[in-house]
Design an enzyme around this catalytic site. Structure first.
Site, PDB file in Angstrom:
ATOM      1  N   LEU A  62       0.820  -1.201   0.000  1.00 42.03           N
ATOM      2  CA  LEU A  62       0.000   0.000   0.000  1.00 42.03           C
ATOM      3  C   LEU A  62       0.858   1.256   0.000  1.00 42.03           C
ATOM      4  O   LEU A  62       1.937   1.291   0.592  1.00 42.03           O
ATOM      5  CB  LEU A  62      -0.924   0.008   1.223  1.00 42.03           C
ATOM      6  CG  LEU A  62      -1.928  -1.143   1.324  1.00 42.03           C
ATOM      7  CD1 LEU A  62      -2.736  -1.004   2.599  1.00 42.03           C
ATOM      8  CD2 LEU A  62      -2.843  -1.187   0.118  1.00 42.03           C
ATOM      9  N   SER A  63       0.363   2.282  -0.631  1.00 49.16           N
ATOM     10  CA  SER A  63       1.064   3.565  -0.631  1.00 49.16           C
ATOM     11  C   SER A  63       1.051   4.157   0.772  1.00 49.16           C
ATOM     12  O   SER A  63       0.149   3.861   1.576  1.00 49.16           O
ATOM     13  CB  SER A  63       0.396   4.526  -1.610  1.00 49.16           C
ATOM     14  OG  SER A  63      -0.905   4.858  -1.159  1.00 49.16           O
ATOM     15  N   PRO A  64       2.020   5.001   1.119  1.00 41.82           N
ATOM     16  CA  PRO A  64       2.029   5.638   2.441  1.00 41.82           C
ATOM     17  C   PRO A  64       0.745   6.402   2.745  1.00 41.82           C
ATOM     18  O   PRO A  64       0.267   6.389   3.881  1.00 41.82           O
ATOM     19  CB  PRO A  64       3.234   6.578   2.360  1.00 41.82           C
ATOM     20  CG  PRO A  64       4.156   5.918   1.390  1.00 41.82           C
ATOM     21  CD  PRO A  64       3.250   5.312   0.353  1.00 41.82           C
ATOM     22  N   THR A  66      -2.284   5.713   1.710  1.00 37.63           N
ATOM     23  CA  THR A  66      -3.339   4.757   2.034  1.00 37.63           C
ATOM     24  C   THR A  66      -3.154   4.198   3.442  1.00 37.63           C
ATOM     25  O   THR A  66      -4.116   4.070   4.206  1.00 37.63           O
ATOM     26  CB  THR A  66      -3.355   3.605   1.013  1.00 37.63           C
ATOM     27  OG1 THR A  66      -3.596   4.134  -0.292  1.00 37.63           O
ATOM     28  CG2 THR A  66      -4.448   2.600   1.348  1.00 37.63           C
ATOM     29  N   VAL A  67      -1.918   3.875   3.795  1.00 36.98           N
ATOM     30  CA  VAL A  67      -1.637   3.383   5.147  1.00 36.98           C
ATOM     31  C   VAL A  67      -2.018   4.436   6.183  1.00 36.98           C
ATOM     32  O   VAL A  67      -2.638   4.129   7.212  1.00 36.98           O
ATOM     33  CB  VAL A  67      -0.151   2.995   5.296  1.00 36.98           C
ATOM     34  CG1 VAL A  67       0.176   2.646   6.744  1.00 36.98           C
ATOM     35  CG2 VAL A  67       0.182   1.821   4.381  1.00 36.98           C
TER      36      VAL A  67
END
Length: 264
Positions: A62-64, A66-67
């Site tokens: 996951l992209s930062p 999204t996290v």
């Protein structure tokens, strides 16, 4: 460049008012602590701290951003017991471990090779105390339940009832709800007095949506036989095929026959 500097830049961009995805000090500090380059594919090391996702062994790093969105919605507190459904490469469990402690974080994934990778990555990054097991995510982890927080990194139309039952009485489950159109939602268990008044359509009877956080796009929650390497693994594609087959047999309106008006 020093990875710590890259992490600071990454989080600063997520905190900036143009995105404002990181709002809490705990999430900010955890993202600045965990070495994300330990979790991305080797050929993506140089972009580990860019706000982008990566595909790896049938799962997604996951992209930062999204996290950050997931963790802010989860709203963990010190010493919370947390279950992550969809361990992926282990990055999200690592960030949670930085927030609540390694021994309080548990993760499951249905794909065995993904579990092995997550364990190896967590060990390499210094979070080997996180428990990762190969399980059907919808079944949760009853041996370690109840959990104060459950994070599901896969979409479903409604929260799996088994997972809801594994929450503490004041617990919180965060996951994408929906099919083609998904919204990130926070779910809590309903008390008996709440059941009749609940109006959240599509939610299991023992759960209620308490907050929504905008549109997201996640892969569907897989069941046994749909994981990477199995014959059927993309539930959406399977449902599309079955729908098309049914639709072809149920023509209606003008599709039924051509009416020759001139001949009448």
């Amino acid at each position: 460049m020093d990875p710590a500097v890259l992490r600071d830049d990454m989080v600063a961009s997520l905190e900036h008012e143009t995105k404002a995805l990181v709002r809490s000090d705990d999430v900010s500090q955890a993202l600045r602590t965990v070495p994300r380059h330990e979790f991305v594919p080797a050929d993506a090391d140089r972009g580990a701290y860019l706000d982008q996702s990566f595909d790896h062994r049938g799962t997604r790093v996951l992209s930062p951003s999204t996290v950050a969105k997931l963790l802010e919605a989860l709203d963990v507190e010190d010493d919370d017991s947390v279950l992550v459904v969809g361990a992926g490469v282990g990055y999200t469990p690592a960030v949670l471990a930085a927030m609540v402690g390694e021994r309080n974080v548990h993760a499951v994934d249905i794909t065995r090779t993904v579990v092995y990778d997550a364990r190896r990555n967590l060990e390499s990054a210094g979070y080997g105390g996180v428990f990762v097991d190969c399980r059907d995510g919808a079944d949760g982890l009853p041996e370690y339940a109840p959990f104060d927080r459950i994070l599901v990194e896969a979409a479903a139309v409604e929260p799996p009832r088994t997972l809801v039952k594994q929450l503490t009485s004041d617990g919180r489950l965060v996951m994408p709800l929906g099919g083609r159109e998904q919204r990130l939602a926070a779910v809590e268990r309903e008390t008996p007095n709440d059941v009749e008044s609940s109006s959240d359509a599509g939610v299991a009877p023992d759960a209620r949506v308490v907050e929504r956080f905008g549109s997201v796009a996640f892969a569907p929650l897989l069941v046994e036989g749909e994981q990477s390497g199995a014959i059927e693994r993309n539930r959406t594609a399977r449902e599309d095929r079955e729908y098309a087959e049914r639709h072809a047999q149920t023509r209606r309106g003008w599709e039924h026959e051509w009416i020759d008006w001139d001949g009448r």
